[in-house]
Design a protein around this motif. Structure first.
Motif, PDB file in Angstrom:
ATOM      1  N   SER A  54      -4.747 -13.752   1.801  1.00 56.25           N
ATOM      2  CA  SER A  54      -6.077 -13.294   2.209  1.00 56.25           C
ATOM      3  C   SER A  54      -6.076 -11.834   2.656  1.00 56.25           C
ATOM      4  N   GLY A  55      -4.905 -11.295   2.900  1.00 50.13           N
ATOM      5  CA  GLY A  55      -4.800  -9.917   3.352  1.00 50.13           C
ATOM      6  C   GLY A  55      -4.888  -9.732   4.854  1.00 50.13           C
ATOM      7  N   ASP A  56      -5.030 -10.818   5.609  1.00 49.71           N
ATOM      8  CA  ASP A  56      -5.226 -10.669   7.053  1.00 49.71           C
ATOM      9  C   ASP A  56      -3.928 -10.689   7.847  1.00 49.71           C
ATOM     10  N   ILE A  57      -2.816 -10.960   7.188  1.00 54.08           N
ATOM     11  CA  ILE A  57      -1.512 -10.938   7.865  1.00 54.08           C
ATOM     12  C   ILE A  57      -0.586 -10.012   7.085  1.00 54.08           C
ATOM     13  N   THR A  58       0.055  -9.098   7.806  1.00 48.97           N
ATOM     14  CA  THR A  58       1.018  -8.195   7.193  1.00 48.97           C
ATOM     15  C   THR A  58       2.291  -8.139   8.034  1.00 48.97           C
ATOM     16  N   TYR A  59       3.417  -7.968   7.365  1.00 54.04           N
ATOM     17  CA  TYR A  59       4.706  -7.781   8.012  1.00 54.04           C
ATOM     18  C   TYR A  59       5.357  -6.521   7.424  1.00 54.04           C
ATOM     19  N   TYR A  60       6.162  -5.869   8.257  1.00 48.94           N
ATOM     20  CA  TYR A  60       6.862  -4.672   7.809  1.00 48.94           C
ATOM     21  C   TYR A  60       8.316  -4.699   8.268  1.00 48.94           C
ATOM     22  N   GLY A  61       9.171  -4.116   7.453  1.00 52.09           N
ATOM     23  CA  GLY A  61      10.541  -3.920   7.871  1.00 52.09           C
ATOM     24  C   GLY A  61      10.602  -2.851   8.968  1.00 52.09           C
ATOM     25  N   ASP A  62      11.582  -2.948   9.830  1.00 52.36           N
ATOM     26  CA  ASP A  62      11.674  -2.031  10.970  1.00 52.36           C
ATOM     27  C   ASP A  62      11.768  -0.574  10.524  1.00 52.36           C
ATOM     28  N   LYS A  65       8.042   0.686   9.534  1.00 48.37           N
ATOM     29  CA  LYS A  65       6.884   0.475  10.416  1.00 48.37           C
ATOM     30  C   LYS A  65       6.291   1.807  10.859  1.00 48.37           C
ATOM     31  N   GLY A  66       4.971   1.892  10.779  1.00 43.07           N
ATOM     32  CA  GLY A  66       4.289   3.110  11.189  1.00 43.07           C
ATOM     33  C   GLY A  66       4.190   4.161  10.101  1.00 43.07           C
ATOM     34  N   ARG A  67       4.924   3.969   8.995  1.00 43.22           N
ATOM     35  CA  ARG A  67       4.903   4.942   7.896  1.00 43.22           C
ATOM     36  C   ARG A  67       4.335   4.348   6.611  1.00 43.22           C
ATOM     37  N   PHE A  68       4.578   3.067   6.372  1.00 46.17           N
ATOM     38  CA  PHE A  68       4.120   2.409   5.145  1.00 46.17           C
ATOM     39  C   PHE A  68       2.989   1.446   5.469  1.00 46.17           C
ATOM     40  N   THR A  69       2.083   1.278   4.506  1.00 49.53           N
ATOM     41  CA  THR A  69       0.988   0.331   4.652  1.00 49.53           C
ATOM     42  C   THR A  69       0.833  -0.475   3.373  1.00 49.53           C
ATOM     43  N   ILE A  70       0.832  -1.793   3.507  1.00 54.82           N
ATOM     44  CA  ILE A  70       0.616  -2.667   2.359  1.00 54.82           C
ATOM     45  C   ILE A  70      -0.837  -3.128   2.367  1.00 54.82           C
ATOM     46  N   SER A  71      -1.428  -3.223   1.173  1.00 54.43           N
ATOM     47  CA  SER A  71      -2.796  -3.713   1.046  1.00 54.43           C
ATOM     48  C   SER A  71      -2.930  -4.399  -0.307  1.00 54.43           C
ATOM     49  N   ARG A  72      -4.030  -5.111  -0.489  1.00 60.61           N
ATOM     50  CA  ARG A  72      -4.245  -5.795  -1.755  1.00 60.61           C
ATOM     51  C   ARG A  72      -5.713  -5.819  -2.093  1.00 60.61           C
ATOM     52  N   ASP A  73      -5.989  -5.898  -3.396  1.00 58.85           N
ATOM     53  CA  ASP A  73      -7.336  -6.040  -3.924  1.00 58.85           C
ATOM     54  C   ASP A  73      -7.317  -7.269  -4.826  1.00 58.85           C
ATOM     55  N   ASN A  74      -7.791  -8.386  -4.318  1.00 58.25           N
ATOM     56  CA  ASN A  74      -7.723  -9.628  -5.089  1.00 58.25           C
ATOM     57  C   ASN A  74      -8.617  -9.580  -6.334  1.00 58.25           C
ATOM     58  N   ALA A  75      -9.674  -8.800  -6.293  1.00 58.90           N
ATOM     59  CA  ALA A  75     -10.548  -8.668  -7.456  1.00 58.90           C
ATOM     60  C   ALA A  75      -9.838  -7.971  -8.613  1.00 58.90           C
TER      61      ALA A  75
END
Length: 122
Positions: A54-62, A65-75
């Protein structure tokens, strides 16, 4: 046939930015959590980031963190990785992966892409 195709890699100077994309086909994209991993020469594959279906939960490697951002477009059946403040140690092949339903930071994803090279160097 499931396909995950990464794009957007390349050569960038330290401190620069890149945005990776991963286009998925052959699977119900909105039913899959998505992850990014990377592997540098001589090293094990490393978790970078993950996002829930759903895109509402994200995890990052240590290390990102603070430099990379993951996102998605399901459409568009596409997941992105925005990488800022890149460092030479970020140099690796970056892989996109898909896992049915459950988000995880582990390597046990169901499908993998072929990878895209990211090189951070002056």
């Amino acid at each position: 046939q499931v396909q995950l195709v990464e794009s957007g890699g390349g050569l960038v100077q330290p401190g620069g930015s890149l945005r990776l994309s991963c286009a998925a086909s052959g699977l119900p994209f909105s039913g899959h959590a998505m992850g990014w991993f990377r592997q540098a020469p001589g090293k094990e594959r490393e978790f970078v980031a993950a996002i829930s279906w759903s895109g509402d939960i994200t995890y990052y490697g240590d290390s990102v963190k603070g430099r990379f951002t993951i996102s998605r477009d399901n459409a568009k059946s596409t997941v992105y990785l925005q990488m800022n403040s890149l460092k030479p140690e970020d140099t690796a092949v970056y892989y996109c992966a898909a896992k049915r339903v459950v988000i995880t930071t582990q390597l046990n994803y169901d499908y993998w892409g072929q990878g895209t090279q990211v090189t951070v160097s002056s």
